[in-house]
Scaffold this motif. Structure first.
Motif, PDB file in Angstrom:
ATOM      1  N   UNK A  67     -10.734 -32.331  14.027  1.00 27.80           N
ATOM      2  CA  UNK A  67      -9.352 -32.556  14.445  1.00 27.80           C
ATOM      3  C   UNK A  67      -8.598 -31.238  14.582  1.00 27.80           C
ATOM      4  N   UNK A  68      -8.892 -30.289  13.706  1.00 28.73           N
ATOM      5  CA  UNK A  68      -8.250 -28.985  13.807  1.00 28.73           C
ATOM      6  C   UNK A  68      -8.635 -28.293  15.117  1.00 28.73           C
ATOM      7  N   UNK A  69      -9.914 -28.390  15.497  1.00 23.97           N
ATOM      8  CA  UNK A  69     -10.371 -27.799  16.761  1.00 23.97           C
ATOM      9  C   UNK A  69      -9.763 -28.525  17.953  1.00 23.97           C
ATOM     10  N   UNK A  70      -9.743 -29.856  17.901  1.00 29.11           N
ATOM     11  CA  UNK A  70      -9.157 -30.644  18.990  1.00 29.11           C
ATOM     12  C   UNK A  70      -7.682 -30.284  19.182  1.00 29.11           C
ATOM     13  N   UNK A  71      -6.954 -30.167  18.065  1.00 29.77           N
ATOM     14  CA  UNK A  71      -5.542 -29.826  18.158  1.00 29.77           C
ATOM     15  C   UNK A  71      -5.312 -28.457  18.766  1.00 29.77           C
ATOM     16  N   UNK A  72      -6.186 -27.492  18.394  1.00 29.18           N
ATOM     17  CA  UNK A  72      -6.025 -26.129  18.918  1.00 29.18           C
ATOM     18  C   UNK A  72      -6.236 -26.091  20.425  1.00 29.18           C
ATOM     19  N   UNK A  73      -7.283 -26.759  20.907  1.00 31.01           N
ATOM     20  CA  UNK A  73      -7.604 -26.676  22.335  1.00 31.01           C
ATOM     21  C   UNK A  73      -6.902 -27.747  23.161  1.00 31.01           C
ATOM     22  N   UNK A  74      -6.370 -28.770  22.493  1.00 25.95           N
ATOM     23  CA  UNK A  74      -5.549 -29.738  23.213  1.00 25.95           C
ATOM     24  C   UNK A  74      -4.259 -29.086  23.699  1.00 25.95           C
ATOM     25  N   UNK A  75      -3.834 -28.041  22.978  1.00 29.94           N
ATOM     26  CA  UNK A  75      -2.646 -27.291  23.382  1.00 29.94           C
ATOM     27  C   UNK A  75      -2.840 -26.647  24.746  1.00 29.94           C
ATOM     28  N   UNK A  76      -4.083 -26.404  25.158  1.00 26.67           N
ATOM     29  CA  UNK A  76      -4.356 -25.834  26.475  1.00 26.67           C
ATOM     30  C   UNK A  76      -4.116 -26.855  27.576  1.00 26.67           C
ATOM     31  N   UNK A  77      -4.283 -28.137  27.246  1.00 25.87           N
ATOM     32  CA  UNK A  77      -4.140 -29.190  28.250  1.00 25.87           C
ATOM     33  C   UNK A  77      -2.732 -29.761  28.296  1.00 25.87           C
ATOM     34  N   UNK A  78      -2.153 -30.014  27.133  1.00 27.34           N
ATOM     35  CA  UNK A  78      -0.791 -30.572  27.059  1.00 27.34           C
ATOM     36  C   UNK A  78       0.065 -29.659  26.177  1.00 27.34           C
ATOM     37  N   UNK A  79       0.528 -28.532  26.718  1.00 23.31           N
ATOM     38  CA  UNK A  79       1.309 -27.571  25.937  1.00 23.31           C
ATOM     39  C   UNK A  79       2.513 -28.204  25.259  1.00 23.31           C
ATOM     40  N   UNK A  80       2.700 -27.856  23.988  1.00 24.31           N
ATOM     41  CA  UNK A  80       3.824 -28.283  23.144  1.00 24.31           C
ATOM     42  C   UNK A  80       3.741 -29.740  22.704  1.00 24.31           C
TER      43      UNK A  80
END
Length: 295
Positions: A67-80
């Motif tokens: 989940x920590x990894x998903x959250x970090x790289x999800x920021x690349x797709x849906x910023x903020x």
């Protein structure tokens, strides 16, 4: 020794003219309309995809680390908005593990629709090829699911890399009589690794989805262009949504969905712009030496 091609020299000599040529082609192909359709179906499949990916990979990696990894790289797709989306994923994982088959069906259905729209959008952009070959319908049906598997493998690799680089951040080296922390180095490597994965994903899509043969060098040009442009837009979006935006006041509880859809539409627009860059570059290659180039 590698020498620049005629097309490459033209682009380097007339970058503004080539950019204008790309934008005109994008407008003729109704790129914004196509991007909206892609973003709609992608948004409907992204949350089920994240949930199922975390559920499947939890057997190999600790769920909190995933989940920590998903959250970090999800920021690349849906910023903020990554934390809001991740909260929905975490909430479901805590309470709804019994709906795996429903989620699987939802994700597969909307993923296939998103890929179908993406395939047709790229067919419009690469219409100049005049390719009469038709892809077998079974290949088109299987491609989305192969890509989902590859995304799962990519998420696993990103998780392992993140853990390794976070471990590196706690280390230091002794040099010139001082201890130098590796925290900044690991953060930079983590960012570059994510950018490389982003470029690789886009390049792979440019190679696989359009019908017809595409040079690896052309796909890489489109992938690097799209990834670099998205990085610029992503940082602008983060700044805008954290400082100026009043979207939460206007849309209330719908603000997360609205921002996510807007971000994904921008990402789809950037992806199609990368494809348009490839298409215009192909047109340059098709012109005989010395021929005039459309401006």
């Amino acid at each position: 020794m590698l020498y620049p091609t005629e097309s490459m020299r033209h682009v380097l000599q007339h970058p503004a003219g080539f950019a204008l040529q790309v934008l005109r082609g994008f407008g003729r192909n109704q790129g914004l309309l196509l991007a909206g359709a892609i973003a709609y179906y992608a948004l409907l499949s992204v949350v089920p995809l994240l949930i199922l990916s975390v559920m499947a990979l939890s057997n190999l990696v600790e769920q909190a680390t995933l989940l920590d990894t998903v959250g970090r790289y999800l920021e690349w797709l849906v910023p903020s908005q990554s934390q809001a989306v991740l909260a929905d994923v975490s909430g479901f994982l805590a309470n709804g593990l019994g709906l795996g088959f429903v989620l699987l069906g939802t994700m597969l259905f909307f993923s296939s629709l998103a890929f179908s729209v993406l395939e047709k959008a790229l067919a419009v952009i690469f219409e100049h090829r005049g390719c009469d070959d038709k892809r077998h319908f079974l290949v088109s049906a299987v491609l989305p699911y192969c890509f989902v598997v590859l995304l799962g493998i990519g998420l696993l690799l990103l998780t392992f890399a993140s853990v390794a680089l976070q471990t590196l951040a706690s280390e230091s080296i002794h040099l010139f009589g001082r201890d130098w922390s590796l925290r900044g180095v690991s953060g930079g490597l983590l960012y570059l690794f994510g950018f490389a994965i982003e470029t690789l994903v886009m390049t792979t899509l440019y190679l696989v989805i359009p019908v017809g043969r595409l040079r690896l060098s052309h796909a890489l040009i489109g992938g690097v262009t799209a990834a670099a442009l998205w990085e610029l837009l992503r940082h602008i979006l983060i700044w805008y949504f954290t400082t100026l935006s009043k979207v939460s006041v206007v849309y209330g509880s719908l603000s997360t969905a609205v921002v996510a859809l807007f971000s994904m539409e921008l990402a789809a627009t950037v992806f199609l712009l990368g494809a348009q860059v490839i298409a215009e570059y192909e047109r340059l290659d098709e012109k005989p030496p010395g021929a005039a180039v459309d401006r």
